[in-house]
Write a protein that holds these residues in place. Structure first.
Motif, PDB file in Angstrom:
ATOM      1  N   ALA A 167       0.494  -1.444  -0.234  1.00  0.00           N
ATOM      2  CA  ALA A 167      -0.353   0.042   0.334  1.00  0.00           C
ATOM      3  C   ALA A 167       0.248   1.378   0.391  1.00  0.00           C
ATOM      4  CB  ALA A 167      -0.987  -0.151   1.354  1.00  0.00           C
ATOM      5  N   ALA A 168       1.809   1.325   1.161  1.00  0.00           N
ATOM      6  CA  ALA A 168       2.654   2.162   1.210  1.00  0.00           C
ATOM      7  C   ALA A 168       3.723   2.592  -0.355  1.00  0.00           C
ATOM      8  CB  ALA A 168       3.441   2.735   1.808  1.00  0.00           C
ATOM      9  N   ALA A 169       3.765   1.519  -0.786  1.00  0.00           N
ATOM     10  CA  ALA A 169       5.067   2.245  -2.599  1.00  0.00           C
ATOM     11  C   ALA A 169       4.408   1.589  -3.315  1.00  0.00           C
ATOM     12  CB  ALA A 169       5.744   0.064  -2.293  1.00  0.00           C
ATOM     13  N   GLU A 170       2.698   1.300  -3.046  1.00  0.00           N
ATOM     14  CA  GLU A 170       1.840   2.248  -4.575  1.00  0.00           C
ATOM     15  C   GLU A 170       1.799   3.167  -4.055  1.00  0.00           C
ATOM     16  OE1 GLU A 170      -1.991   0.117  -5.909  1.00  0.00           O
ATOM     17  OE2 GLU A 170      -2.416   0.878  -4.138  1.00  0.00           O
ATOM     18  N   SER A 171       0.974   4.005  -3.043  1.00  0.00           N
ATOM     19  CA  SER A 171       0.759   5.151  -2.609  1.00  0.00           C
ATOM     20  C   SER A 171       2.005   6.071  -3.500  1.00  0.00           C
ATOM     21  CB  SER A 171       0.966   5.737  -1.587  1.00  0.00           C
ATOM     22  OG  SER A 171       1.885   6.366  -0.824  1.00  0.00           O
ATOM     23  N   ARG A 172       3.643   5.893  -3.287  1.00  0.00           N
ATOM     24  CA  ARG A 172       5.093   5.990  -4.099  1.00  0.00           C
ATOM     25  C   ARG A 172       5.172   6.142  -5.831  1.00  0.00           C
ATOM     26  NH1 ARG A 172       8.748   7.422   0.473  1.00  0.00           N
ATOM     27  NH2 ARG A 172       7.485   7.074   2.519  1.00  0.00           N
ATOM     28  N   ASN A 173       3.914   5.656  -5.841  1.00  0.00           N
ATOM     29  CA  ASN A 173       4.695   5.141  -7.554  1.00  0.00           C
ATOM     30  C   ASN A 173       5.820   4.179  -7.566  1.00  0.00           C
ATOM     31  OD1 ASN A 173       3.050   4.380  -9.977  1.00  0.00           O
ATOM     32  ND2 ASN A 173       4.643   6.348 -10.533  1.00  0.00           N
ATOM     33  N   LEU A 174       6.104   3.604  -6.346  1.00  0.00           N
ATOM     34  CA  LEU A 174       7.380   2.759  -6.828  1.00  0.00           C
ATOM     35  C   LEU A 174       7.799   1.284  -7.632  1.00  0.00           C
ATOM     36  CD1 LEU A 174       9.073   3.441  -2.975  1.00  0.00           C
ATOM     37  CD2 LEU A 174       9.813   4.449  -5.425  1.00  0.00           C
ATOM     38  N   ARG A 175       8.355   0.647  -8.128  1.00  0.00           N
ATOM     39  CA  ARG A 175       8.310  -0.706  -8.274  1.00  0.00           C
ATOM     40  C   ARG A 175       9.472  -1.163  -7.568  1.00  0.00           C
ATOM     41  NH1 ARG A 175       7.659  -3.685 -12.693  1.00  0.00           N
ATOM     42  NH2 ARG A 175       6.681  -1.378 -13.929  1.00  0.00           N
ATOM     43  N   MET A 176       8.523  -2.301  -7.262  1.00  0.00           N
ATOM     44  CA  MET A 176       8.747  -2.636  -5.612  1.00  0.00           C
ATOM     45  C   MET A 176       9.023  -4.555  -5.668  1.00  0.00           C
ATOM     46  SD  MET A 176      10.775  -1.373  -3.736  1.00  0.00           S
ATOM     47  CE  MET A 176      11.280  -0.088  -3.625  1.00  0.00           C
ATOM     48  N   ILE A 177       9.477  -5.266  -5.826  1.00  0.00           N
ATOM     49  CA  ILE A 177       8.873  -6.402  -4.932  1.00  0.00           C
ATOM     50  C   ILE A 177       9.049  -6.693  -3.764  1.00  0.00           C
ATOM     51  CG2 ILE A 177       9.603  -9.476  -5.825  1.00  0.00           C
ATOM     52  CD1 ILE A 177      11.642  -7.599  -7.747  1.00  0.00           C
ATOM     53  N   ALA A 178       7.843  -7.990  -2.606  1.00  0.00           N
ATOM     54  CA  ALA A 178       7.917  -8.041  -2.014  1.00  0.00           C
ATOM     55  C   ALA A 178       6.750  -9.231  -1.981  1.00  0.00           C
ATOM     56  CB  ALA A 178       7.135  -6.921  -1.236  1.00  0.00           C
ATOM     57  N   GLY A 179       7.425  -9.744   0.179  1.00  0.00           N
ATOM     58  CA  GLY A 179       5.987 -11.485  -0.118  1.00  0.00           C
ATOM     59  C   GLY A 179       6.691 -11.736   1.585  1.00  0.00           C
ATOM     60  N   LYS A 180       6.002 -12.516   1.748  1.00  0.00           N
ATOM     61  CA  LYS A 180       5.104 -12.573   2.973  1.00  0.00           C
ATOM     62  C   LYS A 180       5.901 -13.989   3.399  1.00  0.00           C
ATOM     63  CE  LYS A 180       2.504 -16.215   4.749  1.00  0.00           C
ATOM     64  NZ  LYS A 180       2.663 -16.863   5.628  1.00  0.00           N
ATOM     65  N   VAL A 181       6.556 -14.536   4.106  1.00  0.00           N
ATOM     66  CA  VAL A 181       7.991 -15.400   4.386  1.00  0.00           C
ATOM     67  C   VAL A 181       6.543 -16.497   5.083  1.00  0.00           C
ATOM     68  CG1 VAL A 181       9.150 -15.645   6.673  1.00  0.00           C
ATOM     69  CG2 VAL A 181      10.042 -13.731   5.561  1.00  0.00           C
ATOM     70  N   MET A 182       6.772 -17.683   4.018  1.00  0.00           N
ATOM     71  CA  MET A 182       6.479 -18.370   4.596  1.00  0.00           C
ATOM     72  C   MET A 182       7.447 -19.202   5.663  1.00  0.00           C
ATOM     73  SD  MET A 182       5.556 -19.354   0.859  1.00  0.00           S
ATOM     74  CE  MET A 182       4.219 -21.392   0.935  1.00  0.00           C
ATOM     75  N   MET A 183       7.349 -19.680   6.753  1.00  0.00           N
ATOM     76  CA  MET A 183       8.206 -20.800   7.479  1.00  0.00           C
ATOM     77  C   MET A 183       6.738 -21.727   8.906  1.00  0.00           C
ATOM     78  SD  MET A 183      11.021 -18.480   9.767  1.00  0.00           S
ATOM     79  CE  MET A 183       9.643 -17.048  10.379  1.00  0.00           C
ATOM     80  N   ASP A 184       7.421 -22.723   9.016  1.00  0.00           N
ATOM     81  CA  ASP A 184       6.473 -23.590   9.424  1.00  0.00           C
ATOM     82  C   ASP A 184       7.239 -24.519  10.188  1.00  0.00           C
ATOM     83  OD1 ASP A 184       7.502 -25.096   7.381  1.00  0.00           O
ATOM     84  OD2 ASP A 184       5.410 -26.917   7.168  1.00  0.00           O
ATOM     85  N   ARG A 185       8.362 -24.314  10.560  1.00  0.00           N
ATOM     86  CA  ARG A 185       9.392 -25.201  11.630  1.00  0.00           C
ATOM     87  C   ARG A 185      10.739 -24.424  11.851  1.00  0.00           C
ATOM     88  NH1 ARG A 185      12.218 -30.218   8.742  1.00  0.00           N
ATOM     89  NH2 ARG A 185      13.080 -28.994   6.910  1.00  0.00           N
TER      90      ARG A 185
END
Length: 439
Positions: A156-174
């Protein structure tokens, strides 16, 4: 800021340098892959590069309605690209005294726990993006935490600034605290929902993000692979072979695999747009596998030195034709500045007997990073049609730089000095899609 950049046409006059391809080791004469104008003009139209060239030619052909901004004595470069950074670790940068595995337990996991709170995630995100822009970084490949709220806030913050960004939710189950643990199914479900909401929206892209092999079961890694099959244009972002103790642990956890990298290979996680941070303790078979898969390496020298992980072998990577970008790896890394990261990359090269040229270092921070992220059709240099993300550097930003730059004989020496002595103070202005960024 609007979502397409400026309307109309603007021209920016200063020294200008960008790379057309990997410049190799040469400094003098300037390699043909280095495009440098001691007095140049960059023309931007509707948020994209329209033209670039020497001022004496460009000024004569500017239309009357084109605004001209002049910055004598300063240097324009493309926006810098950070291929590996953890935004939730902003508040634990410069954490004392541990190597990787204990560092995670002591500092990282307790810090990341706070990101279940959307308000906290929003506050850290805003500071983080301000800090990136203050340092001249306009694109980054970013870890969130296990909490979907962390990624929602970031995008949401990157979109409001019109930035080209890549991100993701960490997956971690142990092998992590219960308060940071998801499951193969919940990690898949939450990641899929985030992909469907954010991937390809404006200038945003999603990265499927298993933290690293030790914190995901084979079942969860298989679910990550399923996401890549279902959404073939998303990224994969993880760590590999950072620390010797970590490598030994992976061998214990996955005894049927040939190597740490092979864990990812067997689960279908190596492909174009797979970004693997660190890649220090790899062998030739690993590098060949990376090359054949199209996966990229993120070279994180400040982090590798700070946490005591080892020395990245850039020449071996290049020998196999592997795409390589630079990453600050905050908070393992000790600076948001890719200039300072280039400083440490040079020193790692010196310790390995490899002398990196200032042009190579600029390439890693710009076009090399764009190629590692498969974004070189959009960013990384000033080829007409590219998105106009760029940075103005001031060689007189500090008394020492002002004095030292007076003795630089050419652009190669000036670039090197800016990297060895420069930091956020050198960055005097940043433009995103042709609009001045504010922080």
């Amino acid at each position: 800021m609007n979502q397409t950049g400026t309307t109309g046409k603007q021209a920016f006059r200063a020294g200008i340098i960008h790379l057309l391809d990997d410049p190799g080791h040469d400094i003098r004469p300037i390699p043909t892959t280095v495009d440098y104008f001691a007095d140049g003009v960059l023309v931007v139209e509707n948020g994209h590069v329209a033209a670039i060239g020497p001022a004496d030619e460009m000024l004569a052909n500017l239309p009357d309605d084109c605004e001209l901004l002049e910055f004598p004595g300063q240097l324009i470069i493309p926006g810098m690209i950070d291929t590996h950074i953890h935004y939730p670790q902003t508040d634990m940068i410069a954490a004392y005294g541990e190597q990787l595995l204990q560092w995670l337990e002591t500092y990282t996991f307790p810090t990341e726990r706070q990101f279940s709170d959307p308000q906290h995630a929003r506050e850290v995100t805003e500071f983080f993006l301000d800090e990136l822009l203050r340092n001249g970084t306009t694109t980054a490949c970013v870890f969130g935490t296990v909490h979907p709220e962390s990624v929602e806030a970031f995008f949401a913050a990157a979109e409001s600034r019109n930035l080209r960004m890549i991100a993701g939710k960490v997956m971690m189950d142990r092998n992590c605290p219960e308060y940071l643990r998801d499951t193969p199914e919940s990690g898949y479900r939450e990641s899929k929902a985030l992909i469907e909401k954010w991937h390809g929206r404006g200038r945003l892209s999603y990265a499927v993000t298993p933290r690293f092999a030790p914190t995901s079961t084979p079942e969860q890694l298989a679910k990550a692979g399923q996401l890549l099959e279902e959404f073939p244009d998303v990224y994969l972002h993880t760590h590999v072979a950072e620390n010797r103790a970590e490598v030994a642990w992976v061998h214990e956890l996955f005894p049927d695999t040939r190597s740490y990298l092979d864990v990812y290979h067997q689960h279908g996680l190596l492909k174009p747009r797979s970004v693997l941070a660190h890649c220090i303790h790899l062998d030739e078979a690993d590098r060949q596998c990376m090359a054949e898969s199209g996966a990229a390496a993120s070279f994180c020298p400040t982090s590798n030195l700070f946490i005591g992980s080892g020395l990245f072998d850039l020449m071996a990577m290049h020998g196999h034709g592997i795409r390589v970008g630079m990453g600050t790896d905050v908070g393992g890394g000790s600076s948001f500045s890719l200039l300072q990261t280039a400083n440490e990359a040079y020193k790692v090269g010196q310790l390995r007997g490899d002398k990196l040229s200032p042009f190579q270092l600029l390439y890693l921070a710009t076009l090399g990073g764009a190629k590692a992220l498969y974004l070189d059709d959009k960013i990384g240099n000033f080829t007409p049609g590219k998105e106009a993300d760029f940075v103005l550097l001031n060689p007189q930003a500090t008394p020492l730089l002002e004095r030292r730059s007076q003795h630089c004989q050419d652009i190669a020496e000036l670039l090197f000095v800016l990297m060895m002595l420069g930091d956020d103070r050198v960055v005097s202005k940043v433009w995103i899609m042709g609009e001045a960024a504010t922080s």
